[in-house]
Write a protein that holds these residues in place. Structure first.
Motif, short mmCIF file in Angstrom:
data_model
loop_
_atom_site.label_atom_id
_atom_site.label_comp_id
_atom_site.label_asym_id
_atom_site.label_seq_id
_atom_site.Cartn_x
_atom_site.Cartn_y
_atom_site.Cartn_z
N LEU A 4 65.03 39.78 39.49
CA LEU A 4 63.88 39.03 39.99
C LEU A 4 63.91 37.62 39.42
CD1 LEU A 4 61.13 41.74 39.45
CD2 LEU A 4 61.96 40.92 41.67
N LEU A 6 61.87 34.58 38.59
CA LEU A 6 60.46 34.28 38.35
C LEU A 6 60.28 32.78 38.16
CD1 LEU A 6 58.04 36.21 36.01
CD2 LEU A 6 58.18 33.73 35.90
N SER A 18 54.05 32.97 31.83
CA SER A 18 55.08 33.60 32.65
C SER A 18 55.90 34.58 31.82
CB SER A 18 55.99 32.53 33.24
OG SER A 18 55.27 31.69 34.12
N LEU A 65 59.13 29.44 46.55
CA LEU A 65 59.04 30.81 47.06
C LEU A 65 59.45 30.88 48.53
CD1 LEU A 65 55.77 32.56 45.78
CD2 LEU A 65 58.10 33.41 45.60
N ASP A 71 61.77 34.47 43.61
CA ASP A 71 61.21 35.67 44.23
C ASP A 71 59.73 35.85 43.92
OD1 ASP A 71 63.79 36.66 45.21
OD2 ASP A 71 64.25 36.92 43.08
N ILE A 72 59.30 35.38 42.76
CA ILE A 72 57.90 35.46 42.36
C ILE A 72 57.50 34.17 41.65
CG2 ILE A 72 57.23 37.89 42.09
CD1 ILE A 72 58.52 38.05 39.52
N VAL A 200 50.19 36.47 40.42
CA VAL A 200 51.64 36.59 40.64
C VAL A 200 51.86 36.68 42.14
CG1 VAL A 200 53.75 37.79 40.01
CG2 VAL A 200 51.78 37.84 38.45
N GLU A 201 52.50 35.66 42.68
CA GLU A 201 52.65 35.52 44.12
C GLU A 201 54.08 35.81 44.55
OE1 GLU A 201 50.30 32.45 47.02
OE2 GLU A 201 51.61 31.55 45.52
N CYS A 202 54.24 36.37 45.75
CA CYS A 202 55.56 36.61 46.30
C CYS A 202 55.50 36.46 47.82
CB CYS A 202 56.10 37.98 45.91
SG CYS A 202 55.27 39.38 46.71
N ARG A 203 56.67 36.59 48.46
CA ARG A 203 56.70 36.49 49.92
C ARG A 203 56.10 37.74 50.56
NH1 ARG A 203 61.29 34.10 48.11
NH2 ARG A 203 62.42 36.07 48.10
N VAL A 209 60.04 43.48 46.06
CA VAL A 209 59.29 42.70 45.07
C VAL A 209 57.85 43.20 44.98
CG1 VAL A 209 58.48 40.40 44.46
CG2 VAL A 209 60.77 40.69 45.41
N LEU A 213 55.80 44.64 41.62
CA LEU A 213 54.61 43.97 41.08
C LEU A 213 53.37 44.86 41.06
CD1 LEU A 213 54.97 40.42 42.68
CD2 LEU A 213 55.53 41.12 40.35
#
Length: 319
Positions: A4, A6, A18, A65, A71-72, A200-203, A209, A213
């Protein structure tokens, strides 16, 4: 799964925050590489609001992102705009650290001991307005910079400050608790919506992912900050609007509920409007929006410029 990546801002505090997320993921068996992303908010010395508000910290991370560079992304949730970013989702909100504000004053002084004419540094209209409403005769100076830079401004001597106000969470995460001379209770100052929490943001749709999370998401924290951010969203509050909100999960006869408080304060200290509401955790956003509508109906727009995006000058807000 693969490693991952980050993404984080490169400031010391952002890296520390983080690191907590990275450690939580590694403890669950994931490999994590930390990728430093430079944002305009980290390199510019202009006031935060003049650059477009807290969203300036989030934009570069979100671009990374969406482009697949990371990825995050880990954000301070109070810096994240309430409007969702298309294609992205806040997949985890870990357990929150103390959301209150903290006073760091010379000579170990508390707020009540500072005295009339004491100069307090803060770049936050929310903090300045609530402090002014306490009627302590304080003067205020706009400040920016990392935690160390701001703390160095406190002390005796020409051009120095008598005190500054910072987020207790940031000081705690940075190991600087010894600089705190008083933790400000909500009855004195309500914190910024989302303060003390990480997002914590992701696609959107990235199932691997998302699955990684989910275990670090804290349901109580998510409910609380969702209610707080609902207040902001319904008010349509700009980045310089003097608005505070704090939600807490409390026990009721039938189980846990949300208790939400919010404030809108005049930046000249002439008055403030505080309201509260309680309700089910599952109705968090609706509770926030309902409370905001109460504030509006009770006169909040006449008390403060809710759409403000640029802070007043230091001379304008001296009290």
């Amino acid at each position: 799964m693969t490693t991952l990546r980050l993404g984080t801002r490169r400031s010391k505090l952002a890296m520390t925050q983080s690191g907590h997320v990275a450690d939580a993921l590694r403890a669950r068996g994931h490999d994590v590489d930390v990728v430093e992303i430079v944002t305009e908010g980290d390199t510019s010395r202009a006031s935060l609001a003049s650059m477009g508000g807290h969203g300036v910290f989030a934009s570069a991370l979100r671009e990374a992102l969406l482009s697949g560079e990371i990825d995050i992304a880990v954000h301070s949730l109070k810096d994240l705009p309430t409007t969702p970013e298309p294609g992205l989702v806040v997949a985890a909100i870990p357990a929150r650290v103390d959301p209150r504000d903290a006073l760091c004053a010379r000579d170990g002084l508390t707020l009540g001991e500072l005295g009339e004419g004491a100069v307090v540094g803060t770049g936050s209209p929310r903090r300045r307005a609530q402090l002014a409403c306490l009627g302590l005769g304080l003067e205020f100076r706009d400040i920016r910079g990392n935690l160390g830079t701001r703390l160095d401004l406190v002390g005796p001597g020409e051009g120095q400050l008598d005190a500054i106000v910072l987020a207790h969470a940031g000081l705690t995460r940075s190991g600087l608790q010894e600089r705190v001379t008083e933790v400000l209770e909500p009855i004195q100052m309500l914190s910024a919506p989302g303060q003390g929490a990480l997002g914590v943001e992701c696609r959107e749709g990235d199932e691997q992912v998302l699955a990684a999370l989910r275990p670090i998401d804290d349901a109580d924290t998510r409910a609380a900050v969702t209610a707080e951010r609902g207040v902001l969203a319904e008010l349509g509050a700009g980045c310089a609007a003097p608005v505070g909100a704090l939600a807490e999960v409390v026990d009721d006869l039938d189980g846990p509920i949300l208790s939400l408080r919010a404030v809108v304060a005049a930046t000249d200290g002439s008055g403030e409007l505080r309201r509260s509401i309680t309700g089910p955790l599952g109705e968090a956003e609706d509770l926030g929006r309902r409370l905001a509508r109460t504030l509006i109906a009770d006169g909040a727009p006449a008390l403060a410029d809710l759409s403000a995006t640029h802070p007043t000058t230091a001379s304008e807000h001296a009290q």
